[in-house]
Scaffold this active site. Structure first.
Site, mmCIF file in Angstrom:
data_model
loop_
_atom_site.group_PDB
_atom_site.id
_atom_site.type_symbol
_atom_site.label_atom_id
_atom_site.label_comp_id
_atom_site.label_asym_id
_atom_site.label_seq_id
_atom_site.Cartn_x
_atom_site.Cartn_y
_atom_site.Cartn_z
ATOM 1 N N ALA A 118 -36.699 -12.081 34.545
ATOM 2 C CA ALA A 118 -35.543 -12.381 35.395
ATOM 3 C C ALA A 118 -35.834 -13.653 36.183
ATOM 4 C CB ALA A 118 -35.270 -11.231 36.365
ATOM 5 N N LYS A 119 -34.827 -14.241 36.776
ATOM 6 C CA LYS A 119 -34.999 -15.351 37.719
ATOM 7 C C LYS A 119 -33.726 -15.450 38.537
ATOM 8 C CE LYS A 119 -38.216 -18.624 38.102
ATOM 9 N NZ LYS A 119 -39.620 -18.298 37.940
#
Ligand code: NAD
Length: 429
Positions: A118-119
């Site tokens: 994720a980011k």
């Protein structure tokens, strides 16, 4: 909370500079040719599970209100909860978050951590925020993301423009809403608030370990090895200090203003890192100074770009004289440069392996939070060494067996693990 549609497929052009998403998708396609997994799995991995967009209203110190855009891209969670940083930067976009979230999926898989990728981030220049505004922004962002994050769902960490204090505020805001202290919702916290010893130095330590293993693989004794490091921040300085301690000759280091050079070897402990004194490298007394471009082209055994992305491009790849490139930063080499270096037989130890110490110690932090048990600094260091060697050996086997570049080999290791998990779990419904 709005759900933005995933960005379109990767463009077919080979333009530079390329976006993080273009690089991530090109690297996925290149590696897919070497892996025996279903095309449908590769197609699914080309897209994120979801990208969440939120509005983050913040009361400024003067009483006015500014509304910032925030994002969280969750790429894949087949092997475990989503994991990845939160950045505060004016250049944050949904597309950038997707590209960076893909890297996190591969990075966790190559390290064999039970996490996906994720980011996220907020479109803001953190230098324009007071400490109080930074805190209010973080608490509201945490509130807006509360349904998306959690210790078994998605676990953020610090990234550009955020730090251990940001994570402490994020954890506190989430915990207040849950009605209990939930340290495992984020990693990279201060040790007094559920953080792990050794987290801050971990990416630099893993870069140093990858460098040590690479020069050993190419039969360069560490005492004879010369090293140049671009970026003297958390990653670059910690890598340079360790390599110096282990006997390598660190001949050049730089920051955003340029660098210093001593062919006899710099005493790295005397040079202030970005964390101690930002942009102070050039004030260090050394025989020569040089530009960041010149540093990358030095005739050394190892060059470590550890500052920003897209610094080794089609424009300078022909002039890289180092025998080995070890990627300290995320995405410092463009796809076009990668091909040029491969033709020139210059090995590139990829970011998803070399700087994975950060997410690995984040995993240790998460384990400590869940088990309510602190590890000693020695244990963190030993376990990181062992995880790095295990990942290094998996990637090295693919290099040896498949005649692959180090990047393709790291992707093959990651994709095989993800692909096997996807095939075992199946496509639901
Ligand atoms: P940092 O802010 O601590 O240090 C960055 C250093 O690079 C500073 O010395 C700065 O002066 C220098 N710099 C900035 N722009 C530059 C430019 N254009 N040319 C040359 N030098 C420049 O950052 P960091 O945490 O060390 O991160 C560096 C890179 O490593 C980033 O790509 C980051 O995404 C990546 N990374 C960081 C971590 C982490 O946990 N810190 C983990 C994995 C990867």
């Amino acid at each position: 909370m709005a759900q933005t549609p995933p960005p379109e497929s990767a463009p077919s052009t080979d333009s530079e500079p390329e976006t993080a998403l273009e690089t991530a998708r090109r690297q996925l396609q290149a590696a897919a040719e070497h892996v025996d997994i279903a095309d449908g799995v590769i197609e699914r991995l080309t897209h994120p599970t979801r990208v969440v967009q939120v509005s983050v209203p913040v009361e400024r110190d003067d009483g006015t209100v500014t509304v910032y855009d925030g994002y969280r891209a969750q790429h894949d969670d087949v092997r475990g909860p989503y994991k990845g940083g939160l950045r505060y930067h004016p250049g944050v976009s949904a597309e950038e978050c997707v590209g960076l979230s893909m890297w996190m999926t591969w990075k966790c898989a190559v390290m064999d951590l039970p996490f996906g990728g994720a980011k996220g981030g907020v479109v803001v220049d953190p230098k324009t925020l007071s400490a109080d505004e930074h805190e209010r922004l973080t608490r509201r962002f945490a509130a807006e993301l509360r349904d998306e994050v959690g210790p078994s769902q998605d676990i953020p960490a610090p990234d550009m423009g955020t730090d251990a204090q940001t994570m402490a505020w994020f954890m506190d805001a989430y915990s207040m809403q849950q009605g209990e202290t939930v340290p495992g919702v984020v990693t990279g916290k201060p040790p007094v608030a559920g953080g792990s010893h050794g987290r801050a130095e971990a990416p630099g330590r893993s870069v140093a370990i990858a460098t040590r293993e690479a020069i050993n693989y190419y039969d360069i004794p560490i005492d004879d090895a010369t090293v140049a490091v671009q970026g003297y921040g958390s990653v670059g300085a910690n890598a340079a200090l360790l390599l110096d301690d282990w006997g390598a000759r660190v001949v050049a280091v730089s920051d955003v203003n340029g660098g210093v050079l001593d062919t006899d070897g710099l005493y790295t402990h005397a040079i202030p890192s970005h964390g101690n004194q930002p942009a102070a490298v050039m004030r260090h007394d050394a025989p020569n100074t040089l530009t960041n471009e010149e540093l990358l082209e030095l005739d050394v055994d190892v060059v470590i770009p550890a500052a920003v992305g897209n610094v080794i491009t089609a424009a300078n790849a022909d002039r890289i004289q180092a025998d080995i490139v070890v990627e300290g930063a995320n995405g410092p080499t463009t796809s076009a440069a990668d091909r040029i270096l491969e033709e020139r037989a210059v090995p590139v130890i990829p970011d998803i392996l070399a700087n994975a110490g950060g997410v690995t110690v984040s995993y240790f932090e998460w384990l400590q939070d869940i088990n309510r048990r602190t590890w000693s600094p020695e244990r963190v260091r030993d376990e990181l060494e062992s995880e790095m060697l295990s990942a290094w050996n998996s990637v090295r086997s693919e290099v040896d067996d498949g005649d692959l570049s180090w990047r393709d080999a790291a992707y093959v290791v990651a994709l095989q693990r993800i692909g096997r998990a996807k095939e075992a779990r199946g496509l639901w419904p």
